[in-house]
Design a protein around this motif. Structure first.
Motif, PDB file in Angstrom:
ATOM      1  N   ILE A 102       2.034   3.559  -0.488  1.00 29.36           N
ATOM      2  CA  ILE A 102       0.611   3.217  -0.323  1.00 29.36           C
ATOM      3  C   ILE A 102      -0.138   4.400   0.292  1.00 29.36           C
ATOM      4  CG2 ILE A 102      -0.957   1.811   1.102  1.00 29.36           C
ATOM      5  CD1 ILE A 102       1.066  -0.533   0.611  1.00 29.36           C
ATOM      6  N   VAL A 115       2.274  -4.743   5.688  1.00 28.40           N
ATOM      7  CA  VAL A 115       2.606  -4.756   4.267  1.00 28.40           C
ATOM      8  C   VAL A 115       3.836  -5.621   4.016  1.00 28.40           C
ATOM      9  CG1 VAL A 115       3.069  -3.277   2.245  1.00 28.40           C
ATOM     10  CG2 VAL A 115       1.802  -2.335   4.202  1.00 28.40           C
ATOM     11  N   ASP A 163       6.317  -7.155   0.473  1.00 26.06           N
ATOM     12  CA  ASP A 163       6.646  -6.971  -0.947  1.00 26.06           C
ATOM     13  C   ASP A 163       6.612  -8.353  -1.606  1.00 26.06           C
ATOM     14  OD1 ASP A 163       8.001  -6.780  -3.381  1.00 26.06           O
ATOM     15  OD2 ASP A 163       9.578  -5.476  -2.619  1.00 26.06           O
ATOM     16  N   LEU A 202      -1.428  -6.625   3.331  1.00 27.99           N
ATOM     17  CA  LEU A 202      -1.292  -6.112   1.960  1.00 27.99           C
ATOM     18  C   LEU A 202      -0.096  -6.758   1.273  1.00 27.99           C
ATOM     19  CD1 LEU A 202      -1.987  -2.257   2.189  1.00 27.99           C
ATOM     20  CD2 LEU A 202      -3.545  -4.089   1.477  1.00 27.99           C
ATOM     21  N   ASN A 215       1.940  -6.182  -1.427  1.00 28.49           N
ATOM     22  CA  ASN A 215       2.190  -5.009  -2.265  1.00 28.49           C
ATOM     23  C   ASN A 215       3.171  -5.299  -3.402  1.00 28.49           C
ATOM     24  OD1 ASN A 215       1.619  -2.261  -2.793  1.00 28.49           O
ATOM     25  ND2 ASN A 215       3.578  -1.664  -1.903  1.00 28.49           N
ATOM     26  N   SER A 257      -1.941  -5.583  -3.684  1.00 32.64           N
ATOM     27  CA  SER A 257      -2.024  -4.142  -3.898  1.00 32.64           C
ATOM     28  C   SER A 257      -0.841  -3.649  -4.720  1.00 32.64           C
ATOM     29  CB  SER A 257      -2.063  -3.397  -2.553  1.00 32.64           C
ATOM     30  OG  SER A 257      -0.853  -3.594  -1.843  1.00 32.64           O
ATOM     31  N   SER A 258      -1.047  -2.518  -5.356  1.00 33.16           N
ATOM     32  CA  SER A 258       0.037  -1.847  -6.072  1.00 33.16           C
ATOM     33  C   SER A 258      -0.178  -0.353  -5.942  1.00 33.16           C
ATOM     34  CB  SER A 258       0.047  -2.245  -7.558  1.00 33.16           C
ATOM     35  OG  SER A 258       0.888  -1.370  -8.293  1.00 33.16           O
ATOM     36  N   ILE A 275      -5.931  -0.201  -3.241  1.00 30.54           N
ATOM     37  CA  ILE A 275      -5.556   0.629  -2.081  1.00 30.54           C
ATOM     38  C   ILE A 275      -6.818   1.127  -1.372  1.00 30.54           C
ATOM     39  CG2 ILE A 275      -4.259   2.644  -1.286  1.00 30.54           C
ATOM     40  CD1 ILE A 275      -2.414   0.573  -2.552  1.00 30.54           C
TER      41      ILE A 275
END
Length: 208
Positions: free
Chosen positions: A25, A88, A90, A124, A126, A156-157, A164
């Motif tokens: 990120i 963050v 996953d 986030l 992600n 987000s990615s 981002i």
């Protein structure tokens, strides 16, 4: 003669479990690069992003704190003077979402603003390019953020460069608003000393 541009320097933490994409990120945001084979961050790393914000300059110092440092005593040193944070997780690994609350509690216990409030923190979600199972209920995510003191959340990615910059701008807006609130609350105390001679309370604390 043009006025000097006002500058802000904000320290922003990027925290979360190992392998959730914190380094990716930051590199996507600061350098516009992406690689699928970053090595694990050891200890702490940081990068600087300079933004032209209206007529002001904002320097964001992004601190990438290794997942394996989680909840250790050293993080208190790393967190010092931070004005904002990203936590963050996953989206493809539910355990990293379960850890979010611990990260937030740890953060709140180690750093706070001058007015005693928690620092602005954005969640986030992600790797949303790989799946959205954890976040397909937006109302549930909104409530989670409200319950745990996040100012907001974004899918987000780093790979697809999704949300981002948007998440960073959102965080900066909150940091700047917070900074203004703190300045407003601090300034009156510094310019209006106690001048009432009949106010005996003002000095009673000095004698204890």
């Amino acid at each position: 003669m043009q006025g000097i541009r006002k500058e802000h320097l904000y320290k922003v933490l990027v925290i979360g479990d190992l392998g959730v994409g914190k380094t990716s990120i930051i590199r996507r945001y600061v350098h516009q690069t992406y690689s699928s084979n970053y090595r694990a961050t050891i200890g702490v790393d940081f990068a600087l992003k300079v933004l032209n914000w209206d007529s002001e300059t904002v320097r964001l110092q992004l601190w990438d704190i290794a997942g394996q440092e989680r909840f250790g005593n050293m993080t208190r040193v790393y967190y010092r003077e931070a004005m904002g944070a990203f936590i963050v997780f996953d989206v493809t690994r539910p355990t990293t979402f379960e850890a979010v609350i611990k990260w937030k509690e740890d953060l709140d216990s180690k750093v706070m603003l001058a007015n005693g409030h928690s620092i602005a923190t954005v969640l986030l979600a992600n790797k949303c390019d790989q799946g959205r199972e954890l976040t397909n209920n937006g109302i549930k995510m909104d409530q989670f953020c409200k319950d745990h003191g996040f100012v907001g959340w974004f899918e987000s990615s780093a790979k697809d460069n999704l949300n981002i910059s948007e998440a960073a701008n959102f965080l900066v807006k909150h940091i700047m608003a917070t900074e203004n609130d703190i300045l407003k609350s601090v300034v009156p105390d510094t310019i209006s000393p106690q001048i009432h001679s009949n106010d005996q309370m003002s000095c009673s604390g000095c004698l204890k």
